[in-house]
Design a protein around this motif. Structure first.
Motif, mmCIF file in Angstrom:
data_model
loop_
_atom_site.group_PDB
_atom_site.id
_atom_site.type_symbol
_atom_site.label_atom_id
_atom_site.label_comp_id
_atom_site.label_asym_id
_atom_site.label_seq_id
_atom_site.Cartn_x
_atom_site.Cartn_y
_atom_site.Cartn_z
ATOM 1 N N CYS A 10 37.139 42.881 30.659
ATOM 2 C CA CYS A 10 35.844 42.293 30.280
ATOM 3 C C CYS A 10 34.834 42.475 31.396
ATOM 4 O O CYS A 10 35.188 42.566 32.570
ATOM 5 C CB CYS A 10 36.016 40.805 29.994
ATOM 6 N N SER A 31 31.417 40.950 33.521
ATOM 7 C CA SER A 31 31.236 39.669 34.219
ATOM 8 C C SER A 31 30.649 38.566 33.339
ATOM 9 O O SER A 31 30.682 37.391 33.724
ATOM 10 C CB SER A 31 30.366 39.869 35.454
ATOM 11 N N LYS A 32 30.136 38.891 32.175
ATOM 12 C CA LYS A 32 29.549 37.877 31.289
ATOM 13 C C LYS A 32 30.611 37.043 30.573
ATOM 14 O O LYS A 32 30.303 36.006 30.011
ATOM 15 C CB LYS A 32 28.642 38.539 30.255
ATOM 16 N N VAL A 33 31.847 37.504 30.599
ATOM 17 C CA VAL A 33 32.929 36.768 29.928
ATOM 18 C C VAL A 33 33.559 35.827 30.940
ATOM 19 O O VAL A 33 33.935 36.223 32.036
ATOM 20 C CB VAL A 33 33.992 37.743 29.370
ATOM 21 N N ASN A 34 33.654 34.553 30.560
ATOM 22 C CA ASN A 34 34.236 33.548 31.440
ATOM 23 C C ASN A 34 35.752 33.747 31.493
ATOM 24 O O ASN A 34 36.463 33.424 30.552
ATOM 25 C CB ASN A 34 33.894 32.152 30.936
ATOM 26 N N SER A 35 36.236 34.263 32.613
ATOM 27 C CA SER A 35 37.670 34.513 32.735
ATOM 28 C C SER A 35 38.390 33.372 33.441
ATOM 29 O O SER A 35 39.567 33.470 33.744
ATOM 30 C CB SER A 35 37.910 35.831 33.482
ATOM 31 N N ALA A 36 37.673 32.281 33.731
ATOM 32 C CA ALA A 36 38.300 31.135 34.394
ATOM 33 C C ALA A 36 39.241 30.406 33.441
ATOM 34 O O ALA A 36 40.183 29.759 33.872
ATOM 35 C CB ALA A 36 37.234 30.182 34.922
ATOM 36 N N THR A 37 38.962 30.503 32.150
ATOM 37 C CA THR A 37 39.837 29.871 31.162
ATOM 38 C C THR A 37 40.698 30.940 30.511
ATOM 39 O O THR A 37 40.341 32.117 30.465
ATOM 40 C CB THR A 37 39.006 29.161 30.071
ATOM 41 N N ASP A 84 39.100 34.253 20.478
ATOM 42 C CA ASP A 84 38.044 34.090 21.478
ATOM 43 C C ASP A 84 37.170 35.332 21.617
ATOM 44 O O ASP A 84 36.221 35.331 22.417
ATOM 45 C CB ASP A 84 38.648 33.739 22.843
#
Length: 173
Positions: free
Chosen positions: A114, A116-122, A129
């Motif tokens: 992905c 950087s616009k996709v939140n990969s923290a979750t 998703d």
């Protein structure tokens, strides 16, 4: 009588050993480096090396690799105009004309990269998703993702684009 039969068997054995090799033409993807591609008029790549090593052990066969674009190779197989196409992956679910003969040369893992616009923290859940997101895929890598993913593609819930090479795919990210 014994000498005549011995001569006959010897001539038969010699004629069998002089028979021409069986020529086998395998269509290969012409634009899938580093696995299968054409360079300087020659087909080469990892798949070609694997297949050549296997066919070198089959002394009665002469194998010819004929490079073709992926979609042309797929259509040749679908119409029964080609004997074999590489690389094939397991396509029993969508290429019934190759089943049960479509087996992979090796196992692979498909991953999602992905921007950087996709939140990969979750932890992302596949494929729910990714509804509303854009997914790029290399042409020919079809069939992965599972039934739910294919349903979402059919419903156009995921923007899906196929491209002709890894370089284009990386530029999409």
């Amino acid at each position: 009588m014994f000498r005549c039969c011995s001569l006959w068997f010897m001539l038969l054995a010699m004629s069998l050993s002089l028979q021409a090799k069986v020529e086998v033409k395998i269509h290969v993807d012409d634009g899938y480096p580093p696995y299968s591609y054409v360079k300087d008029g020659r087909v080469q790549g990892l798949y070609i090396e694997i297949l050549t090593a296997a066919f070198d052990k089959m002394a009665d066969y002469s194998v010819i690799f004929e490079p073709v674009p992926w979609n042309r190779g797929k259509h040749l197989m679908e119409r029964g105009e080609g004997f074999a196409f590489s690389p094939t992956y397991f396509h029993a679910h969508d290429w019934p004309y190759l089943y049960p003969y479509s087996y992979p040369l090796y196992e692979e893992t498909v991953l999602v990269i992905c921007n950087s616009k996709v939140n990969s923290a979750t932890s992302l859940q596949w494929p729910s998703d990714f509804i509303g997101k854009t997914i790029g895929n290399m042409r020919g890598y079809d069939g992965w993702g599972g039934a739910e993913f294919r349903t979402l593609l059919h419903q156009k819930a995921i923007n899906y684009h196929e491209v002709d090479g890894a370089n284009l795919l990386l530029m999409m990210v």
